[in-house]
Design a protein around this motif. Structure first.
Motif, PDB file in Angstrom:
ATOM      1  N   GLU A  12       0.255   8.171   3.401  1.00 41.08           N
ATOM      2  CA  GLU A  12       1.095   8.313   2.384  1.00 41.08           C
ATOM      3  C   GLU A  12       2.532   7.283   2.912  1.00 41.08           C
ATOM      4  OE1 GLU A  12       2.975  10.623  -0.820  1.00 41.08           O
ATOM      5  OE2 GLU A  12       0.819  10.582   0.122  1.00 41.08           O
ATOM      6  N   ASP A  13       2.866   7.183   3.906  1.00 38.84           N
ATOM      7  CA  ASP A  13       3.863   6.425   4.150  1.00 38.84           C
ATOM      8  C   ASP A  13       3.690   4.959   3.881  1.00 38.84           C
ATOM      9  OD1 ASP A  13       5.553   8.444   5.248  1.00 38.84           O
ATOM     10  OD2 ASP A  13       5.135   8.142   7.167  1.00 38.84           O
ATOM     11  N   SER A  14       2.602   4.329   4.104  1.00 36.25           N
ATOM     12  CA  SER A  14       2.241   3.035   3.847  1.00 36.25           C
ATOM     13  C   SER A  14       2.284   2.934   2.190  1.00 36.25           C
ATOM     14  CB  SER A  14       0.820   2.698   4.411  1.00 36.25           C
ATOM     15  OG  SER A  14      -0.365   3.459   3.603  1.00 36.25           O
ATOM     16  N   THR A  15       2.020   3.796   1.644  1.00 41.49           N
ATOM     17  CA  THR A  15       1.906   3.647   0.298  1.00 41.49           C
ATOM     18  C   THR A  15       3.415   3.695  -0.478  1.00 41.49           C
ATOM     19  OG1 THR A  15       1.672   6.085  -0.356  1.00 41.49           O
ATOM     20  CG2 THR A  15      -0.169   4.485  -0.311  1.00 41.49           C
ATOM     21  N   LYS A  16       4.265   4.305   0.194  1.00 44.60           N
ATOM     22  CA  LYS A  16       5.927   4.440  -0.519  1.00 44.60           C
ATOM     23  C   LYS A  16       6.537   3.032  -0.376  1.00 44.60           C
ATOM     24  CE  LYS A  16       6.415   9.280   0.937  1.00 44.60           C
ATOM     25  NZ  LYS A  16       7.109  10.257   1.964  1.00 44.60           N
ATOM     26  N   ASN A  17       6.508   2.051   0.684  1.00 40.26           N
ATOM     27  CA  ASN A  17       6.798   0.781   0.490  1.00 40.26           C
ATOM     28  C   ASN A  17       5.800  -0.037   0.590  1.00 40.26           C
ATOM     29  OD1 ASN A  17       8.477  -1.177   0.760  1.00 40.26           O
ATOM     30  ND2 ASN A  17      10.016  -0.623   2.142  1.00 40.26           N
ATOM     31  N   ARG A 298     -10.498   7.003  -8.933  1.00 38.30           N
ATOM     32  CA  ARG A 298      -9.670   6.259  -8.977  1.00 38.30           C
ATOM     33  C   ARG A 298      -9.211   5.860  -7.430  1.00 38.30           C
ATOM     34  NH1 ARG A 298      -5.097   8.150 -13.298  1.00 38.30           N
ATOM     35  NH2 ARG A 298      -6.137   7.893 -15.256  1.00 38.30           N
ATOM     36  N   PHE A 299      -8.862   4.752  -7.167  1.00 40.72           N
ATOM     37  CA  PHE A 299      -8.750   4.272  -5.749  1.00 40.72           C
ATOM     38  C   PHE A 299      -7.312   3.826  -5.618  1.00 40.72           C
ATOM     39  CE2 PHE A 299     -12.801   2.913  -6.988  1.00 40.72           C
ATOM     40  CZ  PHE A 299     -13.816   3.857  -6.283  1.00 40.72           C
ATOM     41  N   VAL A 300      -6.659   4.268  -4.611  1.00 37.05           N
ATOM     42  CA  VAL A 300      -5.344   3.936  -4.357  1.00 37.05           C
ATOM     43  C   VAL A 300      -5.254   2.676  -3.299  1.00 37.05           C
ATOM     44  CG1 VAL A 300      -3.244   4.535  -2.845  1.00 37.05           C
ATOM     45  CG2 VAL A 300      -4.278   6.182  -4.339  1.00 37.05           C
ATOM     46  N   MET A 301      -4.884   1.518  -3.693  1.00 35.36           N
ATOM     47  CA  MET A 301      -4.983   0.406  -2.875  1.00 35.36           C
ATOM     48  C   MET A 301      -4.359   0.515  -1.359  1.00 35.36           C
ATOM     49  SD  MET A 301      -6.666  -1.789  -4.846  1.00 35.36           S
ATOM     50  CE  MET A 301      -6.260  -3.360  -4.388  1.00 35.36           C
ATOM     51  N   LEU A 302      -4.903   0.072  -0.549  1.00 36.92           N
ATOM     52  CA  LEU A 302      -4.513   0.223   1.048  1.00 36.92           C
ATOM     53  C   LEU A 302      -3.774  -0.993   1.216  1.00 36.92           C
ATOM     54  CD1 LEU A 302      -7.690   1.721   2.409  1.00 36.92           C
ATOM     55  CD2 LEU A 302      -5.644   2.863   2.102  1.00 36.92           C
ATOM     56  N   PRO A 303      -2.161  -0.813   1.486  1.00 38.24           N
ATOM     57  CA  PRO A 303      -1.505  -1.931   1.691  1.00 38.24           C
ATOM     58  C   PRO A 303      -1.654  -2.603   2.917  1.00 38.24           C
ATOM     59  CG  PRO A 303      -0.041  -0.101   0.922  1.00 38.24           C
ATOM     60  CD  PRO A 303      -1.672   0.542   1.289  1.00 38.24           C
ATOM     61  N   THR A 304      -2.078  -1.877   3.891  1.00 32.73           N
ATOM     62  CA  THR A 304      -2.271  -2.488   5.271  1.00 32.73           C
ATOM     63  C   THR A 304      -3.846  -2.970   5.567  1.00 32.73           C
ATOM     64  OG1 THR A 304      -2.667  -0.292   6.372  1.00 32.73           O
ATOM     65  CG2 THR A 304      -0.454  -1.325   6.166  1.00 32.73           C
ATOM     66  N   ALA A 305      -4.575  -3.093   4.537  1.00 36.54           N
ATOM     67  CA  ALA A 305      -6.251  -3.190   4.877  1.00 36.54           C
ATOM     68  C   ALA A 305      -6.501  -4.787   4.787  1.00 36.54           C
ATOM     69  CB  ALA A 305      -6.972  -2.509   3.968  1.00 36.54           C
ATOM     70  N   ALA A 306      -5.692  -5.452   3.905  1.00 34.08           N
ATOM     71  CA  ALA A 306      -5.810  -6.931   3.664  1.00 34.08           C
ATOM     72  C   ALA A 306      -4.564  -7.193   2.996  1.00 34.08           C
ATOM     73  CB  ALA A 306      -6.917  -7.125   2.846  1.00 34.08           C
ATOM     74  N   TYR A 307      -4.282  -8.490   2.498  1.00 35.44           N
ATOM     75  CA  TYR A 307      -3.400  -9.023   1.405  1.00 35.44           C
ATOM     76  C   TYR A 307      -4.042  -9.259   0.395  1.00 35.44           C
ATOM     77  CZ  TYR A 307       0.509 -11.519  -0.835  1.00 35.44           C
ATOM     78  OH  TYR A 307       1.333 -11.836  -1.566  1.00 35.44           O
ATOM     79  N   VAL A 359      -4.378   1.825 -13.625  1.00 40.39           N
ATOM     80  CA  VAL A 359      -4.274   3.130 -14.145  1.00 40.39           C
ATOM     81  C   VAL A 359      -3.034   3.649 -13.858  1.00 40.39           C
ATOM     82  CG1 VAL A 359      -6.833   3.170 -14.655  1.00 40.39           C
ATOM     83  CG2 VAL A 359      -5.760   4.358 -12.807  1.00 40.39           C
ATOM     84  N   ASP A 360      -2.414   3.570 -12.862  1.00 38.83           N
ATOM     85  CA  ASP A 360      -1.224   4.050 -12.335  1.00 38.83           C
ATOM     86  C   ASP A 360      -0.612   3.664 -10.926  1.00 38.83           C
ATOM     87  OD1 ASP A 360       0.712   5.886 -12.416  1.00 38.83           O
ATOM     88  OD2 ASP A 360      -0.479   7.742 -12.590  1.00 38.83           O
ATOM     89  N   PHE A 361       0.397   4.168 -10.586  1.00 40.68           N
ATOM     90  CA  PHE A 361       0.635   4.058  -9.408  1.00 40.68           C
ATOM     91  C   PHE A 361       0.860   5.058  -8.220  1.00 40.68           C
ATOM     92  CE2 PHE A 361       2.376   0.074 -11.259  1.00 40.68           C
ATOM     93  CZ  PHE A 361       2.233  -0.912 -10.316  1.00 40.68           C
ATOM     94  N   TYR A 362       0.347   5.132  -7.249  1.00 42.01           N
ATOM     95  CA  TYR A 362       0.500   6.277  -6.000  1.00 42.01           C
ATOM     96  C   TYR A 362       1.786   5.750  -5.144  1.00 42.01           C
ATOM     97  CZ  TYR A 362      -0.318   9.816  -2.932  1.00 42.01           C
ATOM     98  OH  TYR A 362      -0.082  10.854  -1.955  1.00 42.01           O
ATOM     99  N   ASN A 363       2.835   6.478  -5.424  1.00 45.85           N
ATOM    100  CA  ASN A 363       4.157   5.932  -4.744  1.00 45.85           C
ATOM    101  C   ASN A 363       4.308   4.616  -5.269  1.00 45.85           C
ATOM    102  OD1 ASN A 363       4.732   8.455  -3.413  1.00 45.85           O
ATOM    103  ND2 ASN A 363       3.441   7.932  -1.639  1.00 45.85           N
ATOM    104  N   SER A 364       4.365   3.351  -4.448  1.00 49.77           N
ATOM    105  CA  SER A 364       4.555   2.161  -5.002  1.00 49.77           C
ATOM    106  C   SER A 364       3.294   1.466  -4.662  1.00 49.77           C
ATOM    107  CB  SER A 364       5.515   1.488  -4.153  1.00 49.77           C
ATOM    108  OG  SER A 364       5.138   1.216  -2.692  1.00 49.77           O
ATOM    109  N   SER A 365       2.008   1.973  -4.590  1.00 51.05           N
ATOM    110  CA  SER A 365       0.680   1.384  -4.287  1.00 51.05           C
ATOM    111  C   SER A 365       0.062   1.245  -5.792  1.00 51.05           C
ATOM    112  CB  SER A 365      -0.045   1.827  -3.234  1.00 51.05           C
ATOM    113  OG  SER A 365      -1.144   1.200  -2.729  1.00 51.05           O
ATOM    114  N   PRO A 366      -0.686   0.459  -6.156  1.00 48.24           N
ATOM    115  CA  PRO A 366      -1.293   0.424  -7.643  1.00 48.24           C
ATOM    116  C   PRO A 366      -2.318   1.329  -7.271  1.00 48.24           C
ATOM    117  CG  PRO A 366      -1.001  -1.906  -6.798  1.00 48.24           C
ATOM    118  CD  PRO A 366      -0.640  -1.038  -5.882  1.00 48.24           C
TER     119      PRO A 366
END
Length: 526
Positions: A12-17, A298-307, A359-366
C-alpha cells in the motif's frame, strides 16, 4: 518475519508515492548496472547519477533482437571480457524460455541473481498470498485424491493432491487437462482398480513411479471417481472430485479470456479468481481485488518491481504512436499503451510487447487492464483483440445453428500474396457435426465472421487490398499436436499458450496439412 498485514501495508505504501518509488527503482538499477556492455555505448559520456530524463534521452527503446547476441554469448559461457559484464553485474543463474507461441522459436530469458529483484518480487508474491488468505482463511480439513492425466504420447503425469485450491498458468493448461480427463476417466478408474497403469504407458520409470505411489489397488477411489464421472455431467466437477476446493486462481485476461466460460463450467460454484500480471522479464502488476470477475481483472502496477514506461498505442491504426514514452505520472485514464520495462536483470527500455489500458489509479499507481499482445509490425491487418472479439461472435453463431463448439483457433495474414490474405484455422470439438454436410451453413457463418473484424481489415478489404477470407476447420487434436511440436523445439509446456496471431510459415503449413474443410468466401473447397 513480516505478517500479512505488514506485507499489505508495504504494498500500500509503495503505491502512495509511486513516482518517487519509480525514480528510486531506476536509480538503483543504473547505479548497479550502468557499466554493463549493453549500456556503455549510450551512457559512457554521462555523469553519475543519471536521471530519468537523461536515461530516456540517451538509451533507445529496445526489443529482444537487440539483446540476442549478448544472450547467445551468455548461453555459450562467455559472461563478458575485461571484467565488463554483458547485461548485468549479478551472477547468471539460469535461463528461462519464453512461450514461443506465435513463432515456435522460444526466447532465452537470462535470470541473474539480483537481490534487489528478488526482494521486489518476494513482496509481490507474499502480497498475493496475503490477499488470498484474507479472503480464504486457511483450513486444515482437506481431501486427498490421486489424479492421473494421460497424454497422446502415451506417457502420464501423476500427483497426490491435498486440494484446497487449483492454480494454473496459463489457463488453457487446466482446461486441456480436464478436457483430456473427460475422454480418459474410464481408463483412469481401471488403472486405479488394478493398482498399475495400462500397457499403453510404456515408459518404465513412469510406470514404476505410478505403481509406487498407488501402493496397490485402489478400488474405493476408483469407485468414487467412476460414480462421479459416470453421471456424464461435468458441470461443477471440481467440487465433486474435491469437496473442499475453495477457489481456482488463473490468468484469465487477453487471449486466456476465451477459456473463462469453460473453466466456470468445470468450477460450478467454486469461485474463479484472476491471477497477477507476471512477465518472463519481471513482475508487472498485482491483482488487489481478486473478488472482481476474472475476465475483467485489473492490475495495480508495482512501483518497485521495475522501472516502467508507457508507449502510447493507437488501436485504430494498430500501432504505437512514435517513440516518446510517458511515466507513471503521465499516463491518462482510458488510453492504451505498450509497456516498456527497465529491469534489475538486464533489460533496458525493453518493449514488453503487451498492450494495456489504464482504467484508474490505485493511490498514485496506475491500474491497468491487459488488452492484447502488440502486433509485430504495422503491416498486420488484424489485431489479437479484433480476432478474439470476432471469434466470440462466431462461436455463438456456430453453437446456435450447428451445435458446434470451438476448441481453439488462430489467424494468419499472408503478406506475400497479392492481394494480402487472411486465413483463420479453427478446431472444433470432436463429434460435434459432419462438417462436409454443412459447408453451406458454415459459409454463411464465415461471411458474418468477416464482418466482425476491425476497422483496418474492413478498410483494406473495401479497397481490394485483401482477398476474401479463408476459414479452415482442422482435425481434432491439431492444436495439441502443435503444442508437442513447440515443446520439441524448446518451448516450456508451463509457458506455452496457443497462438492467436501466427507469424510462422511452418505453423501455417502444419495447419493446412490438418485441414478437413476449407471455406473461402469467393469459392468452396472440400
Amino acid at each position: 518475519m513480516m505478517t500479512d498485514e505488514d506485507i499489505l501495508k508495504k504494498l500500500e505504501d509503495s503505491t502512495k508515492n509511486a513516482t518517487r518509488h519509480q525514480l528510486e527503482t531506476l536509480q538503483s538499477i543504473l547505479e548497479r548496472q550502468s557499466g554493463v556492455r549493453y549500456l556503455q555505448p549510450y551512457l559512457s559520456g554521462c555523469c553519475a547519477p543519471i536521471d530519468a530524463a537523461t536515461y530516456k534521452r540517451t538509451v533507445p527503446l529496445s526489443c529482444y533482437d537487440d539483446y540476442a547476441d549478448h544472450i547467445n554469448q551468455l548461453a555459450g559461457g562467455d559472461h563478458g571480457q575485461n571484467d565488463q559484464p554483458l547485461l548485468a553485474v549479478d551472477p547468471l543463474v539460469c535461463f528461462f524460455y519464453s512461450s514461443g507461441t506465435s513463432s515456435m522459436k522460444p526466447k532465452l530469458i537470462p535470470y541473474f541473481d539480483s537481490a534487489l529483484s528478488k526482494a521486489a518480487s518476494q513482496i509481490a508474491i507474499q502480497g498475493s498470498v496475503a490477499i488470498l488468505r484474507r479472503l480464504f482463511p486457511p483450513k486444515h480439513d482437506v481431501n486427498k485424491i490421486l489424479f492421473f492425466i494421460y497424454s497422446d504420447n502415451k506417457t502420464t503425469t501423476k500427483a497426490g493432491f491435498k486440494v484446497m485450491a487449483a492454480s494454473a498458468f496459463p489457463l488453457q493448461g487446466l482446461i486441456g487437462a480436464f478436457s483430456f480427463f473427460e475422454s480418459k476417466w474410464e481408463q483412469l478408474c481401471d488403472d486405479l482398480e488394478n493398482g498399475y497403469p495400462c500397457l499403453d504407458i510404456t515408459e518404465v520409470a513412469m510406470r514404476d513411479s505410478v505403481i509406487e505411489v498407488l501402493g496397490g489397488p485402489q478400488p474405493d477411489l476408483s469407485k468414487r471417481i467412476r460414480s462421479i464421472c459416470g453421471e456424464s455431467n461435468w458441470s461443477g466437477i471440481f467440487s465433486k472430485l474435491w469437496p473442499n476446493v475453495r477457489y481456482i486462481k488463473c490468468v484469465t485476461t487477453g487471449s486466456m479470456s476465451q477459456y473463462c466460460s469453460k473453466i466456470k463450467y468445470y468450477a460450478g460454484e467454486v469461485p474463479v479468481l484472476g491471477g497477477d500480471y507476471f512477465a518472463s522479464e519481471c513482475y508487472v502488476g498485482i491483482n488487489l481485488d481478486i473478488a472482481q470477475p476474472p475476465q475483467t481483472t485489473r492490475f495495480v502496477m508495482l512501483p518497485t518491481a521495475a522501472y516502467f514506461e508507457f508507449l502510447p498505442f493507437d488501436m485504430e491504426k494498430n500501432e504505437a504512436v512514435g517513440e516518446e514514452t510517458v511515466d507513471f505520472s503521465g499516463v491518462e485514464i482510458g488510453k492504451m499503451y505498450e509497456v516498456v520495462v527497465t529491469t534489475y536483470r538486464g533489460f533496458y527500455r525493453y518493449r514488453l510487447g503487451d498492450i494495456v489500458k489504464v482504467v484508474d489509479f490505485y493511490n498514485s499507481s496506475p491500474q491497468v487492464e491487459f488488452v492484447m499482445r502488440a502486433p509485430k509490425s504495422s503491416f498486420e491487418i488484424i489485431s489479437e483483440r479484433d480476432l478474439m472479439s470476432a471469434m466470440e461472435s462466431f462461436q455463438m453463431m456456430l453453437r446456435n445453428v450447428m451445435a458446434v463448439e470451438i476448441v481453439e483457433f488462430a489467424g494468419y495474414t499472408n503478406l506475400e500474396s497479392s492481394p494480402k490474405k487472411l486465413m483463420i484455422f479453427v478446431e472444433i470439438r470432436e463429434g460435434c457435426t459432419k462438417l462436409r454436410d454443412s459447408v453451406a451453413i458454415l459459409r454463411r457463418c464465415c461471411s458474418s465472421l468477416e464482418d466482425a473484424f476491425g476497422s483496418i481489415y474492413k478498410a483494406q478489404r473495401d479497397r481490394g487490398e485483401i482477398s476474401p477470407l479463408s476459414v479452415s476447420i482442422v482435425k481434432p487434436g491439431t492444436f495439441d499436436r502443435l503444442l508437442q511440436v513447440a515443446i520439441e523445439k524448446g518451448a516450456p509446456a508451463s509457458q506455452y499458450k496457443p497462438p492467436k496471431i501466427v507469424r510462422n510459415r511452418e505453423i501455417v503449413e502444419f495447419m493446412e496439412g490438418c485441414s478437413l474443410v476449407t471455406v473461402r468466401l469467393d469459392s468452396l473447397d472440400g
